[in-house]
Write an enzyme that holds these catalytic residues in place. Structure first.
Site, short mmCIF file in Angstrom:
data_model
loop_
_atom_site.label_atom_id
_atom_site.label_comp_id
_atom_site.label_asym_id
_atom_site.label_seq_id
_atom_site.Cartn_x
_atom_site.Cartn_y
_atom_site.Cartn_z
N CYS A 176 0.83 -1.21 0.00
CA CYS A 176 0.00 0.00 0.00
C CYS A 176 0.86 1.25 0.00
O CYS A 176 0.45 2.30 -0.53
CB CYS A 176 -0.96 0.00 1.19
SG CYS A 176 -0.15 -0.09 2.80
N HIS A 491 -1.56 1.33 7.44
CA HIS A 491 -2.06 1.30 6.07
C HIS A 491 -1.96 2.68 5.43
O HIS A 491 -2.30 3.69 6.06
CB HIS A 491 -3.53 0.83 6.07
CG HIS A 491 -4.09 0.62 4.70
ND1 HIS A 491 -3.49 -0.17 3.76
CD2 HIS A 491 -5.22 1.11 4.12
CE1 HIS A 491 -4.22 -0.17 2.65
NE2 HIS A 491 -5.26 0.61 2.84
#
Length: 541
Positions: A176, A491
């Site tokens: 990510c 994230h």
């Protein structure tokens, strides 16, 4: 023994036939497989010649068994499985061969259907094993000659235009950080234009092979994002990135580790600044610097010895330092332009503390700001995150951080910009007092006597000789956020403003429309997404 199937529906008989065919394929003697002699250099749905293979020096041959896959009437021999990667990567390989999206693929393995998060070790896939896949390939449905045309009937390039945003990127295992970086940089059209002009044979003598390949992979990936509405698997880019910068190939407990998005951003920016150079094109050589480079003039002085010196510096991002008394981006930038360092004093003959004050001497078209949220915590011997809330604006004015010389250059464009904005406001507010109205010049240079200047006069003012001049005022176009309490976990997500003015949240392969008023709420103060890198686009006249 016989089985009575009298009265059974045809679908039941067909299911039995398919099952017998599947098991007969598995029991058929295996032929020796031959090594593949060619692999496609990019990963796209049009690849049909052979299965892509991505080599990694950390993987031996035992972790990459070769299988054959039967789909409908086609058989694909010698498809390599990288057991160090999740099954989703294998499905992406089959997607390139068959055109069947991973979410539609039904692959028969030991114990049932192959799941995206399954463990290869428990599946027991063997060398030369034959697998069967079921699923329908993507096809553009032809619209009738006469009748309404639906978006899903359009070619994928036109679908991108209709949807209003480009495709997402598959997460290939803690990637990510890379996906969010690419989506933010993909929002810069001038960078995409520079990449399009970079050819496969455009490598200069000073550029290493992996830098060249990484630039080509970036160009090809940006092209795929623009042509597709369905998620793209950045396998080729990731493979080259890890070869060029091995820190992104670090593993822990058999899986790839999460990395810092800012490090990925910095390394990719450095690579592009080196590769997008050309000895016969001054325009190309200055592409990255003109787009992102910030010129600084540093004053270094020592109070103790009265020594003073000036030096020029070029950076690709401004730092917003965060402390207990920092509440806004402007405060953090002001703090980031001042620092102290210890170095040798020639007059004192020993080390002394010097103060460093920087101001901007050259502005870019796109201003990148990094929030310094991570620091090394000695007690726990790891990176810690500063969760403090720091507000940032949709419109950023950096005039106060500029040098006196640059401020002088910005005065005329800033005055022009204020006049244009006042005119736009005056057109909407008819009862505005005359003394506050702005009369725009006509094409002959005379003053327009009308209290409401025409749109033609406004267009001529914008297209005057001052067009393209920087004003020191920037508009927010992209935000890279981090959710979590550590740089090595959590994230990363990209929030990008589209050409139509709408904001899209790129959460890996899932683009989600967002409201503009929600973008400034990513300022921190908790465990929610908080801004880590902001990209501002220059407002010019």
């Amino acid at each position: 023994m016989s089985i009575d199937v009298g009265g059974a529906p045809d679908s039941f008989l067909l299911s039995i036939a398919d099952s017998l065919l599947f098991w007969s394929l598995l029991s058929r003697p295996r032929k020796p497989s031959s090594p593949l002699s060619h692999y496609p250099s990019s990963f796209s749905s049009s690849s049909t010649a052979a299965a892509p293979r991505f080599e990694d020096s950390s993987c031996d041959s035992s972790s990459m068994p070769t299988v054959s896959v039967k789909w409908q009437k086609e058989v694909f021999p010698s498809v390599e499985i990288d057991t160090s990667q999740p099954p989703l990567v294998f499905k992406c390989q089959l997607y390139a061969l068959t055109g069947v999206p991973p979410e539609r693929q039904k692959i028969m393995v030991k114990g049932g259907l192959l799941k995206d998060d399954a463990d290869w070790a428990t599946l027991g896939v063997k060398e030369g094993q034959k697998l069967m896949m079921m699923g329908t390939a993507d096809e553009i449905v032809k619209a009738p000659e006469k009748g309404p045309v639906f978006m899903e009937d359009l070619p994928e390039e036109e679908q991108v235009v209709a949807v209003g945003h480009s495709a997402g990127l598959y997460n290939l295992g803690n990637t990510c950080y890379m996906n969010s970086t690419l989506q933010c940089l993909h929002s810069v059209p001038e960078l995409k234009s520079a990449l399009l002009s970079y050819t496969n044979s455009g490598r200069n003598n000073e550029l290493d092979q992996y830098s060249h390949l990484l630039t080509v992979a970036t160009r090809d990936l940006f092209g795929e994002l623009d042509r597709n509405v369905r998620p793209v698997a950045p396998l080729q880019f990731l493979s080259i990135l890890r070869k060029k910068y091995p820190q992104f190939a670090q593993q822990h407990n058999g899986g790839y580790m999460q990395q810092d998005a800012e490090e990925c951003w910095t390394q990719l920016m450095y690579t592009l600044s080196q590769s997008l150079r050309s000895s016969d094109s001054s325009e190309a050589s200055a592409t990255v610097k003109a787009l992102f480079g910030v010129g600084l003039v540093n004053r270094v002085y020592c109070v103790e010895s009265s020594e003073e010196s000036f030096e020029n510096e070029s950076v690709y991002a401004l730092k917003c330092h965060i402390s207990q008394d920092i509440n806004h981006l402007h405060e953090g930038l002001r703090r980031g332009l001042k620092s102290e360092l210890e170095k040798m004093s020639t007059s004192l003959g020993r080390s002394a503390v010097f103060s460093k004050e920087s101001c901007i001497s050259e502005l870019p078209r796109y201003l990148t700001v990094q929030f310094v949220r991570f620091f090394w915590k000695r007690e726990s011997n790891q990176k810690a995150k500063i969760l403090r809330k720091v507000d940032y604006p949709l419109e950023l004015d950096v005039y106060e951080f500029c040098s006196d010389e640059l401020r002088q250059k910005l005065q005329t464009p800033r005055q022009t910009l204020r006049e244009l904005e006042n005119v736009k406001l005056g057109l909407k507010v008819e009862d505005k007092k005359k003394e506050h109205e702005v009369n725009m010049p006509t094409s002959e240079g005379s003053s327009n006597d009308s209290s409401e200047p025409s749109s033609m006069a406004l267009d001529k003012a914008v297209s005057s000789e001052d067009k393209g001049q920087l004003t020191g005022i920037y508009d927010l176009v992209a935000v890279l956020t981090h959710k979590g309490r550590s740089a090595d976990s959590g994230h990363y997500v990209a929030w990008v403003k589209q050409e139509n003015g709408k904001w899209i949240q790129y959460d890996d392969d899932n683009p989600i429309p967002q409201r503009e008023e929600d973008i400034t709420k990513l300022s921190g103060g908790g465990d929610w997404h908080m801004a880590y890198i902001c990209v501002y686009k220059a407002r010019v006249v």
